[in-house]
Design a protein around this motif. Sequence first.
Motif, PDB file in Angstrom:
ATOM      1  N   GLY A  55       0.767  -1.329   0.276  1.00  0.00           N
ATOM      2  CA  GLY A  55      -0.088  -0.003   0.178  1.00  0.00           C
ATOM      3  C   GLY A  55       0.795   1.153  -0.088  1.00  0.00           C
ATOM      4  N   LEU A  56       1.922   1.299  -0.315  1.00  0.00           N
ATOM      5  CA  LEU A  56       2.936   2.433  -0.489  1.00  0.00           C
ATOM      6  C   LEU A  56       2.931   2.927  -1.758  1.00  0.00           C
ATOM      7  CD1 LEU A  56       5.871   1.062   1.658  1.00  0.00           C
ATOM      8  CD2 LEU A  56       3.971   2.114   2.516  1.00  0.00           C
ATOM      9  N   LYS A  57       2.837   4.114  -2.209  1.00  0.00           N
ATOM     10  CA  LYS A  57       2.916   4.723  -3.271  1.00  0.00           C
ATOM     11  C   LYS A  57       4.104   5.397  -3.651  1.00  0.00           C
ATOM     12  CE  LYS A  57       0.670   8.357  -6.134  1.00  0.00           C
ATOM     13  NZ  LYS A  57       0.297   7.465  -7.318  1.00  0.00           N
ATOM     14  N   SER A  58       4.977   4.958  -4.801  1.00  0.00           N
ATOM     15  CA  SER A  58       6.312   5.621  -4.884  1.00  0.00           C
ATOM     16  C   SER A  58       6.137   6.580  -6.120  1.00  0.00           C
ATOM     17  CB  SER A  58       7.149   4.383  -5.444  1.00  0.00           C
ATOM     18  OG  SER A  58       7.284   3.290  -4.510  1.00  0.00           O
ATOM     19  N   VAL A  59       6.621   7.750  -6.017  1.00  0.00           N
ATOM     20  CA  VAL A  59       6.666   8.843  -7.101  1.00  0.00           C
ATOM     21  C   VAL A  59       7.960   8.879  -7.593  1.00  0.00           C
ATOM     22  CG1 VAL A  59       5.833  11.011  -7.638  1.00  0.00           C
ATOM     23  CG2 VAL A  59       4.589   9.570  -6.243  1.00  0.00           C
ATOM     24  N   MET A  60       8.250   9.098  -8.736  1.00  0.00           N
ATOM     25  CA  MET A  60       9.589   9.620  -9.389  1.00  0.00           C
ATOM     26  C   MET A  60       9.547  11.007  -9.529  1.00  0.00           C
ATOM     27  SD  MET A  60      11.614   8.612 -12.973  1.00  0.00           S
ATOM     28  CE  MET A  60      11.705   6.743 -12.771  1.00  0.00           C
ATOM     29  N   VAL A  61      10.722  11.520  -8.680  1.00  0.00           N
ATOM     30  CA  VAL A  61      10.645  12.983  -9.056  1.00  0.00           C
ATOM     31  C   VAL A  61      12.393  13.235  -9.585  1.00  0.00           C
ATOM     32  CG1 VAL A  61      10.970  15.147  -7.830  1.00  0.00           C
ATOM     33  CG2 VAL A  61       9.179  13.432  -7.116  1.00  0.00           C
ATOM     34  N   THR A  68      12.516  10.271 -21.290  1.00  0.00           N
ATOM     35  CA  THR A  68      13.785   9.547 -20.365  1.00  0.00           C
ATOM     36  C   THR A  68      12.807   8.992 -18.956  1.00  0.00           C
ATOM     37  OG1 THR A  68      15.325  10.804 -21.146  1.00  0.00           O
ATOM     38  CG2 THR A  68      15.837   9.511 -19.367  1.00  0.00           C
ATOM     39  N   ALA A  69      12.283  10.026 -18.314  1.00  0.00           N
ATOM     40  CA  ALA A  69      11.663   9.625 -17.157  1.00  0.00           C
ATOM     41  C   ALA A  69      10.551   8.673 -17.223  1.00  0.00           C
ATOM     42  CB  ALA A  69      10.946  10.788 -16.400  1.00  0.00           C
ATOM     43  N   GLU A  70       9.765   8.849 -18.168  1.00  0.00           N
ATOM     44  CA  GLU A  70       8.596   7.848 -18.613  1.00  0.00           C
ATOM     45  C   GLU A  70       9.003   6.446 -19.043  1.00  0.00           C
ATOM     46  OE1 GLU A  70       6.227   9.479 -21.607  1.00  0.00           O
ATOM     47  OE2 GLU A  70       5.141  10.678 -20.191  1.00  0.00           O
ATOM     48  N   ALA A  71      10.221   6.313 -19.484  1.00  0.00           N
ATOM     49  CA  ALA A  71      10.658   4.939 -19.931  1.00  0.00           C
ATOM     50  C   ALA A  71      11.202   4.218 -18.962  1.00  0.00           C
ATOM     51  CB  ALA A  71      11.940   5.340 -21.115  1.00  0.00           C
ATOM     52  N   VAL A  85       2.027  12.209 -15.597  1.00  0.00           N
ATOM     53  CA  VAL A  85       3.282  12.714 -15.418  1.00  0.00           C
ATOM     54  C   VAL A  85       3.255  14.174 -15.596  1.00  0.00           C
ATOM     55  CG1 VAL A  85       5.516  12.612 -16.624  1.00  0.00           C
ATOM     56  CG2 VAL A  85       4.118  10.486 -16.546  1.00  0.00           C
ATOM     57  N   PHE A  86       4.117  14.856 -14.592  1.00  0.00           N
ATOM     58  CA  PHE A  86       3.941  16.440 -14.619  1.00  0.00           C
ATOM     59  C   PHE A  86       5.585  16.752 -14.848  1.00  0.00           C
ATOM     60  CE2 PHE A  86      -0.213  16.760 -12.292  1.00  0.00           C
ATOM     61  CZ  PHE A  86      -0.688  16.837 -13.334  1.00  0.00           C
ATOM     62  N   GLU A 101      -5.398  18.420  -5.877  1.00  0.00           N
ATOM     63  CA  GLU A 101      -6.446  17.631  -6.093  1.00  0.00           C
ATOM     64  C   GLU A 101      -6.174  16.340  -7.068  1.00  0.00           C
ATOM     65  OE1 GLU A 101      -9.848  18.045  -5.806  1.00  0.00           O
ATOM     66  OE2 GLU A 101      -9.464  19.432  -4.158  1.00  0.00           O
ATOM     67  N   VAL A 102      -4.991  16.432  -7.892  1.00  0.00           N
ATOM     68  CA  VAL A 102      -4.832  15.418  -8.830  1.00  0.00           C
ATOM     69  C   VAL A 102      -3.567  14.692  -8.321  1.00  0.00           C
ATOM     70  CG1 VAL A 102      -5.526  16.930 -10.631  1.00  0.00           C
ATOM     71  CG2 VAL A 102      -3.163  17.051 -10.096  1.00  0.00           C
ATOM     72  N   ILE A 103      -3.020  15.089  -7.097  1.00  0.00           N
ATOM     73  CA  ILE A 103      -1.477  14.416  -6.758  1.00  0.00           C
ATOM     74  C   ILE A 103      -1.832  13.004  -6.379  1.00  0.00           C
ATOM     75  CG2 ILE A 103      -2.146  14.621  -4.097  1.00  0.00           C
ATOM     76  CD1 ILE A 103       1.334  15.499  -6.058  1.00  0.00           C
ATOM     77  N   GLU A 104      -2.986  12.382  -6.333  1.00  0.00           N
ATOM     78  CA  GLU A 104      -3.329  11.021  -5.928  1.00  0.00           C
ATOM     79  C   GLU A 104      -3.103  10.176  -7.163  1.00  0.00           C
ATOM     80  OE1 GLU A 104      -3.961   9.547  -3.126  1.00  0.00           O
ATOM     81  OE2 GLU A 104      -5.008  11.003  -2.035  1.00  0.00           O
ATOM     82  N   ASP A 105      -2.907  10.724  -8.233  1.00  0.00           N
ATOM     83  CA  ASP A 105      -2.782   9.915  -9.702  1.00  0.00           C
ATOM     84  C   ASP A 105      -1.443  10.226 -10.180  1.00  0.00           C
ATOM     85  OD1 ASP A 105      -5.368   8.927  -9.739  1.00  0.00           O
ATOM     86  OD2 ASP A 105      -6.147  10.765 -10.535  1.00  0.00           O
ATOM     87  N   VAL A 106      -0.592  11.230  -9.496  1.00  0.00           N
ATOM     88  CA  VAL A 106       0.485  11.471 -10.048  1.00  0.00           C
ATOM     89  C   VAL A 106       1.749  10.354  -9.521  1.00  0.00           C
ATOM     90  CG1 VAL A 106       2.523  13.302  -9.947  1.00  0.00           C
ATOM     91  CG2 VAL A 106       0.324  13.903 -10.084  1.00  0.00           C
ATOM     92  N   GLU A 107       2.510   9.980 -10.716  1.00  0.00           N
ATOM     93  CA  GLU A 107       3.620   9.072 -10.712  1.00  0.00           C
ATOM     94  C   GLU A 107       4.994   9.388 -10.779  1.00  0.00           C
ATOM     95  OE1 GLU A 107       1.829   5.613 -12.722  1.00  0.00           O
ATOM     96  OE2 GLU A 107       0.345   4.931 -10.952  1.00  0.00           O
ATOM     97  N   VAL A 108       4.962  10.450 -11.949  1.00  0.00           N
ATOM     98  CA  VAL A 108       6.260  10.831 -12.337  1.00  0.00           C
ATOM     99  C   VAL A 108       6.250  12.407 -12.474  1.00  0.00           C
ATOM    100  CG1 VAL A 108       7.991  10.694 -14.077  1.00  0.00           C
ATOM    101  CG2 VAL A 108       6.577   8.781 -13.603  1.00  0.00           C
ATOM    102  N   CYS A 109       7.118  12.901 -11.803  1.00  0.00           N
ATOM    103  CA  CYS A 109       7.513  14.386 -12.158  1.00  0.00           C
ATOM    104  C   CYS A 109       8.867  14.533 -12.475  1.00  0.00           C
ATOM    105  CB  CYS A 109       7.419  15.040 -10.763  1.00  0.00           C
ATOM    106  SG  CYS A 109       5.590  15.128  -9.885  1.00  0.00           S
ATOM    107  N   CYS A 110       9.038  15.214 -13.774  1.00  0.00           N
ATOM    108  CA  CYS A 110      10.333  15.257 -14.334  1.00  0.00           C
ATOM    109  C   CYS A 110      10.504  16.954 -14.834  1.00  0.00           C
ATOM    110  CB  CYS A 110      10.251  14.449 -15.512  1.00  0.00           C
ATOM    111  SG  CYS A 110       8.720  14.951 -16.819  1.00  0.00           S
TER     112      CYS A 110
END
Length: 404
Positions: A55-61, A68-71, A85-86, A101-110
């Motif tokens: 149940g741990l959410k990992s986000v790439m920053v 590159t980040a998406e790949a 991806v933001f 409001e949208v942070i729950e769906d964020v998985e990558v920030c580049c």
Amino acid sequence: ALRVLGVAFRPMDAVPETCNSDVVEQKLTFVGLMGMIDPPRQEVKDAIKIAQGAGLKSVMVTGDYKDTAEAVAKEIGLLTARGKVFTGAELDAMSQEALTEVIEDVEVCCRVSPQHKSKIVEAFKAKGHVVAMTGDGVNDAPALKRANIGVAMGITGTDVTKETADMVLTDDNYASIVSAVEEGRIIYSNIRKFVYFLLVCNVGEILIVFFSMLFGMPVPFRPIMLLWLNLVTDGAPALALGLEKGEPDIMKRPPRPTKEPVINREMAAGLITIPIVDTVAMLLVFSIGLSRYPDSLGTAQSMAFVTLCMSELLRAYTARSEHYSIFSIGVFSNRWMNWAVLCSMFLVLITIYVPFLRPFFGTSFLGLTDWVRMIPFMLMAPVAAELVKIYLRKTAKHLAPALS
């Protein structure tokens, strides 16, 4: 996920007096492109799967470009089909409220800067999450300070970051964070087992003495018996519970609510049921002792004392797991518990069978017939503890669909 560099050259007769891009980077001959990759560590992909199961959410920053980040995120299993991806520019254009409001769906920030990290941390905290943020540079210190848990890199991290952080990764490895979470869950679980075992023991002892007085019976235990019971019989097995290995599903459970008390609903069920069963069992065996030895209160007290001691030592094995049956985790798989129970049994038996100790404890010799009568009552509390686990497992199965 390649980082690409273009390569070009220009022959020159001598080094120009002014070496700047306007002078040197003219009339270059293009040679080609050079692709470089910093591959993810092998264990990261497995660690992310374990984290997701827990149940741990990992986000790439990252400061990398979006492609590159998406790949990389897809390669390690972090970016899902519905994940967002933001870029840093998009984060700048968003207000703090809009990001929340949208942070729950964020998985990558580049293409982010250290300032964006603080904004991401605040968004997750606004949603009630416990946030751990990693960083290595001086500019990462504010984000690490704002996060619930600041994690600094031990190899590449600066001294400022290490001093600000709550935790330092000596190997700069994401998998170590997941391992730390698992170890933390095991420690917390063992603390609960320790507290649960001792509370049940003490509540049971209080109820036994209280109801014996309420029913006009003699007191089942002498003060020194209760002292011996708490110091020797309860103490060693409780310490052994602190050395218990993690349960099989420790990293498959959702995170517990931050405001959940140590004594939760599940523990309360056992705290009510098992002491009541213990009280009934001890008062019955004490009554049998009084009727069998009407002229020897010490013998009846000895029967109640030994029965309660052995019952609690057997129940220490059932306390090794809050949900799993003792037979599924292995009855004797905790060697520290085995030694603790054997030592405690020895210390109980010498109070009965070493003649010069009997006057100190007020005990009497117990024969084989007495043991035959006591054994069923010794098993009542451990069996009740296992039945409580069955109830909790069934309840958990019914609650799981609703929670998901």
